[in-house]
Design a protein around this motif. Structure first.
Motif, mmCIF file in Angstrom:
data_model
loop_
_atom_site.group_PDB
_atom_site.id
_atom_site.type_symbol
_atom_site.label_atom_id
_atom_site.label_comp_id
_atom_site.label_asym_id
_atom_site.label_seq_id
_atom_site.Cartn_x
_atom_site.Cartn_y
_atom_site.Cartn_z
ATOM 1 N N SER A 1 0.822 -1.210 0.000
ATOM 2 C CA SER A 1 0.000 0.000 0.000
ATOM 3 C C SER A 1 0.855 1.258 0.000
ATOM 4 C CB SER A 1 -0.941 -0.006 1.205
ATOM 5 O OG SER A 1 -1.864 -1.079 1.123
ATOM 6 N N ALA A 2 2.006 1.213 0.652
ATOM 7 C CA ALA A 2 2.915 2.365 0.628
ATOM 8 C C ALA A 2 3.442 2.604 -0.779
ATOM 9 C CB ALA A 2 4.074 2.141 1.600
ATOM 10 N N ILE A 3 3.821 1.536 -1.457
ATOM 11 C CA ILE A 3 4.331 1.675 -2.824
ATOM 12 C C ILE A 3 3.227 2.168 -3.752
ATOM 13 C CG2 ILE A 3 5.442 0.505 -4.760
ATOM 14 C CD1 ILE A 3 7.110 0.688 -2.141
ATOM 15 N N ALA A 4 2.031 1.600 -3.622
ATOM 16 C CA ALA A 4 0.921 1.997 -4.494
ATOM 17 C C ALA A 4 0.546 3.457 -4.287
ATOM 18 C CB ALA A 4 -0.291 1.100 -4.244
ATOM 19 N N ALA A 5 0.618 3.941 -3.039
ATOM 20 C CA ALA A 5 0.302 5.346 -2.776
ATOM 21 C C ALA A 5 1.318 6.260 -3.450
ATOM 22 C CB ALA A 5 0.254 5.608 -1.279
ATOM 23 N N ALA A 6 2.593 5.893 -3.366
ATOM 24 C CA ALA A 6 3.627 6.682 -4.043
ATOM 25 C C ALA A 6 3.413 6.641 -5.554
ATOM 26 C CB ALA A 6 5.008 6.147 -3.685
ATOM 27 N N ALA A 7 3.091 5.464 -6.072
ATOM 28 C CA ALA A 7 2.859 5.318 -7.509
ATOM 29 C C ALA A 7 1.682 6.169 -7.957
ATOM 30 C CB ALA A 7 2.611 3.850 -7.846
ATOM 31 N N SER A 8 0.638 6.204 -7.135
ATOM 32 C CA SER A 8 -0.542 6.989 -7.483
ATOM 33 C C SER A 8 -0.197 8.469 -7.575
ATOM 34 C CB SER A 8 -1.634 6.761 -6.440
ATOM 35 O OG SER A 8 -2.786 7.531 -6.722
ATOM 36 N N ARG A 9 0.574 8.958 -6.623
ATOM 37 C CA ARG A 9 0.984 10.363 -6.648
ATOM 38 C C ARG A 9 1.831 10.656 -7.890
ATOM 39 N NH1 ARG A 9 1.215 13.327 -1.923
ATOM 40 N NH2 ARG A 9 3.408 13.927 -2.202
ATOM 41 N N HIS B 1 -8.538 1.623 -9.067
ATOM 42 C CA HIS B 1 -7.871 2.752 -8.418
ATOM 43 C C HIS B 1 -8.079 4.042 -9.204
ATOM 44 C CE1 HIS B 1 -5.319 5.262 -6.153
ATOM 45 N NE2 HIS B 1 -4.551 5.505 -7.204
ATOM 46 N N ILE B 2 -8.010 3.967 -10.508
ATOM 47 C CA ILE B 2 -8.236 5.163 -11.325
ATOM 48 C C ILE B 2 -9.625 5.738 -11.045
ATOM 49 C CG2 ILE B 2 -8.542 5.995 -13.696
ATOM 50 C CD1 ILE B 2 -6.400 3.921 -14.520
ATOM 51 N N GLU B 3 -10.622 4.864 -10.964
ATOM 52 C CA GLU B 3 -11.984 5.308 -10.702
ATOM 53 C C GLU B 3 -12.138 5.853 -9.286
ATOM 54 O OE1 GLU B 3 -14.310 1.872 -11.545
ATOM 55 O OE2 GLU B 3 -13.996 1.983 -13.720
ATOM 56 N N ALA B 4 -11.536 5.159 -8.311
ATOM 57 C CA ALA B 4 -11.648 5.603 -6.919
ATOM 58 C C ALA B 4 -10.995 6.965 -6.726
ATOM 59 C CB ALA B 4 -11.016 4.572 -5.993
ATOM 60 N N ARG B 5 -9.840 7.148 -7.307
ATOM 61 C CA ARG B 5 -9.141 8.439 -7.173
ATOM 62 C C ARG B 5 -9.929 9.554 -7.844
ATOM 63 N NH1 ARG B 5 -3.586 7.788 -9.542
ATOM 64 N NH2 ARG B 5 -4.676 8.276 -11.491
ATOM 65 N N ALA B 6 -10.535 9.230 -8.981
ATOM 66 C CA ALA B 6 -11.316 10.241 -9.702
ATOM 67 C C ALA B 6 -12.557 10.662 -8.934
ATOM 68 C CB ALA B 6 -11.706 9.701 -11.080
ATOM 69 N N ALA C 1 1.642 9.013 -10.725
ATOM 70 C CA ALA C 1 0.748 8.949 -11.883
ATOM 71 C C ALA C 1 -0.019 10.254 -12.039
ATOM 72 C CB ALA C 1 -0.217 7.778 -11.733
ATOM 73 N N VAL C 2 -0.436 10.839 -10.931
ATOM 74 C CA VAL C 2 -1.105 12.141 -10.978
ATOM 75 C C VAL C 2 -0.157 13.187 -11.555
ATOM 76 C CG1 VAL C 2 -1.994 14.022 -9.557
ATOM 77 C CG2 VAL C 2 -2.756 11.686 -9.135
ATOM 78 N N ALA C 3 1.079 13.186 -11.070
ATOM 79 C CA ALA C 3 2.063 14.163 -11.540
ATOM 80 C C ALA C 3 2.377 13.973 -13.020
ATOM 81 C CB ALA C 3 3.341 14.052 -10.713
ATOM 82 N N GLY D 1 -1.035 1.174 -8.709
ATOM 83 C CA GLY D 1 -1.070 2.613 -8.484
ATOM 84 C C GLY D 1 -1.013 3.459 -9.731
ATOM 85 N N GLY D 2 -0.746 2.860 -10.894
ATOM 86 C CA GLY D 2 -0.795 3.628 -12.129
ATOM 87 C C GLY D 2 0.371 3.489 -13.070
ATOM 88 N N PHE D 3 1.428 2.751 -12.672
ATOM 89 C CA PHE D 3 2.533 2.520 -13.598
ATOM 90 C C PHE D 3 2.089 1.533 -14.683
ATOM 91 C CE2 PHE D 3 4.784 4.925 -10.683
ATOM 92 C CZ PHE D 3 6.123 5.074 -11.022
ATOM 93 N N ARG D 4 2.656 1.677 -15.866
ATOM 94 C CA ARG D 4 2.227 0.838 -16.989
ATOM 95 C C ARG D 4 3.113 -0.378 -17.219
ATOM 96 N NH1 ARG D 4 0.201 4.897 -21.846
ATOM 97 N NH2 ARG D 4 -1.025 6.317 -20.519
ATOM 98 N N THR D 5 4.388 -0.225 -16.936
ATOM 99 C CA THR D 5 5.341 -1.292 -17.235
ATOM 100 C C THR D 5 6.382 -1.386 -16.128
ATOM 101 O OG1 THR D 5 6.644 0.272 -18.548
ATOM 102 C CG2 THR D 5 5.102 -1.136 -19.758
ATOM 103 N N SER D 6 7.186 -2.456 -16.180
ATOM 104 C CA SER D 6 8.249 -2.670 -15.206
ATOM 105 C C SER D 6 9.479 -3.214 -15.919
ATOM 106 C CB SER D 6 7.791 -3.658 -14.130
ATOM 107 O OG SER D 6 8.869 -4.009 -13.269
#
Length: 439
Positions: free
Chosen positions: A144-152, A413-418, A154-156, A185-190
């Motif tokens: 959840s910590a990683i996903a929160a950072a990823a979400s931020r 997550h995209i929907e929840a954040r929106a 993705a917003v940026a 959290g919003g990343f597309r690839t790894s």
């Protein structure tokens, strides 16, 4: 739906020892006192969000389900516990037949959460639920910590693709989990092949500076890469002189060159210069990828730059300064003498109090569908919130019922954040964007 049914590899080892010793010593004492079989309800939640964060992101749910499914005490594990005198023979006998047979409810993966949100609810006997504490918290706190950072991030990035590339900056197993959480959290690839193998995350990667340095000239390196990987490859252009490298890259690959990557220097200035140079050379469709210790703030600072995608490593896999969510796993109810559930809660100084009772959660929205409050209660659910409840069944009678494709969590997550107020996406430090109401 099982891991196999999702078409993913099934090679998860036993998770029984991903725990703390006191889980098993508690079990031994509870078996002796007779409390082990008492029906109990545990909940995972956080009392506060990491400092400055406006929302949390639930990630790791799928890994929790795998961990519960594979929480088995086989012969080597039991031999270890016996040899180290962790618990007595009666407890070892009980552990040898351990299978979680209870129910688990939780926020679906990708959903957002707030202080006090009952992110996961585990119901069963005290014995079978208490031993899951450490592994559940280990997964949820990290992912959840990683996903929160990823979400931020993705917003940026505002729609520009993000590549997770932090495997070299963390533990090898944490790197795989981080790739998964970043995808949610919003990343597309790894860049991590293990993440691609285990979770089906698309992987990308071409070359590092070492590839250029091992060749006699930069042109030799570019030629070899293009001949091997095709004109659509990404050439790393900052080993020596960027302008010279860009000129050579287009000369060798032509205007069909897929992308160039910049990994050092003033990224804002270089991105503008490289874009102009590529356009002048006729490579108008060649993309620009930037890396180099990026975080959400650095990404936001490049919003006006002609950058097509970002690669993020260290900051992402360390939660961008917040590597844990401080989630806890607390007993909130247990059966009384009549078999009915009785609320229980820790009462102590220092802000570590808990709210007893088996809880539900719902999100109140305004007339425009924008969330205005997180509502948590242990009594009847108000009628206006009945269809806004957040917890979903994950395990029923010991059988996993809530496993889903990773793409579903990502889209959720995209929907929840929106659905959150616009201020949720501000990168500046602030309070949780939604208040938590306790009924």
């Amino acid at each position: 739906m099982s891991t196999a049914e999702l078409g993913l590899p099934v090679d998860v080892p036993s998770t029984a020892l991903f725990t703390d010793r006191y889980e098993l010593t508690m079990l031994q004492a509870a078996l002796r006192s007779g409390a082990a079989g008492r029906r109990s309800v545990f909940e995972a939640f956080t009392r506060r969000l990491p400092e400055g964060r406006r929302y949390g992101v639930v990630a790791g749910t799928g890994r929790v389900l795998d961990a519960v499914e594979n929480f088995r005490f086989d012969a080597p594990v039991l031999d270890f516990l016996r040899r180290e005198h962790v618990v007595d023979e009666e407890t070892l006998q009980w552990l040898s037949g351990y299978r979680f047979t209870g129910d688990i409810w939780g926020y679906p993966e990708g959903e957002v959460y707030f202080p006090g949100s009952p992110i996961l609810r585990v119901e069963g006997s005290f014995a079978e639920a208490v031993v899951l504490e450490t592994v559940i918290l280990s997964i949820l706190n990290h992912d959840s910590a990683i996903a929160a950072a990823a979400s931020r991030m993705a917003v940026a990035a505002a729609g520009r693709p993000l590549v997770e590339m932090g495997a070299r900056r963390t533990h090898e197993l944490a790197a795989v989990a981080a790739s998964r959480a970043a995808f949610v959290g919003g990343f597309r690839t790894s860049s991590n092949l293990a993440a691609g193998y285990r979770y089906g995350i698309p992987t990308v990667g071409t070359s590092a500076h070492a590839f250029t340095l091992v060749h006699d000239t930069e042109r030799d390196a570019f030629t070899a890469q293009v001949e091997s990987l095709g004109r659509g490859t990404t050439l790393l252009v900052d080993t020596y002189d960027v302008a010279t490298a860009v000129r050579a890259a287009v000369d060798i690959a032509g205007p069909e060159l897929g992308a160039v990557r910049i990994d050092s220097g003033d990224l804002l200035l270089l991105a503008h210069r490289v874009r102009q140079q590529l356009d002048d050379l006729g490579a108008k469709n060649t993309r620009i990828v930037v890396t180099s210790d990026l975080d959400e703030y650095a990404i936001a600072s490049l919003a006006a730059a002609p950058v097509d995608s970002y690669g993020v490593g260290t900051s992402l896999v360390t939660g961008s300064g917040q590597p844990t969510c401080s989630m806890v796993y607390k007993l909130v109810a247990r059966a009384g003498d009549d078999g009915e559930l009785v609320p229980v809660a820790k009462k102590s100084l220092g802000g570590k109090t808990s709210i007893g009772g088996r809880k539900w959660a719902a999100r109140r929205v305004d007339e425009d569908g924008v969330a205005v409050a997180e509502v948590v209660g242990s009594g009847p659910v108000p009628g206006d919130l009945a269809d806004r409840q957040l917890l979903v069944p994950l395990v029923r009678g010991g059988e996993v019922v809530g496993r889903e494709p990773l793409d579903a969590a990502r889209l959720r997550h995209i929907e929840a954040r929106a659905s959150l107020p616009v201020s949720a996406t501000q990168l500046s430090r602030g309070e949780p964007v939604l208040p938590t109401e306790v009924l």
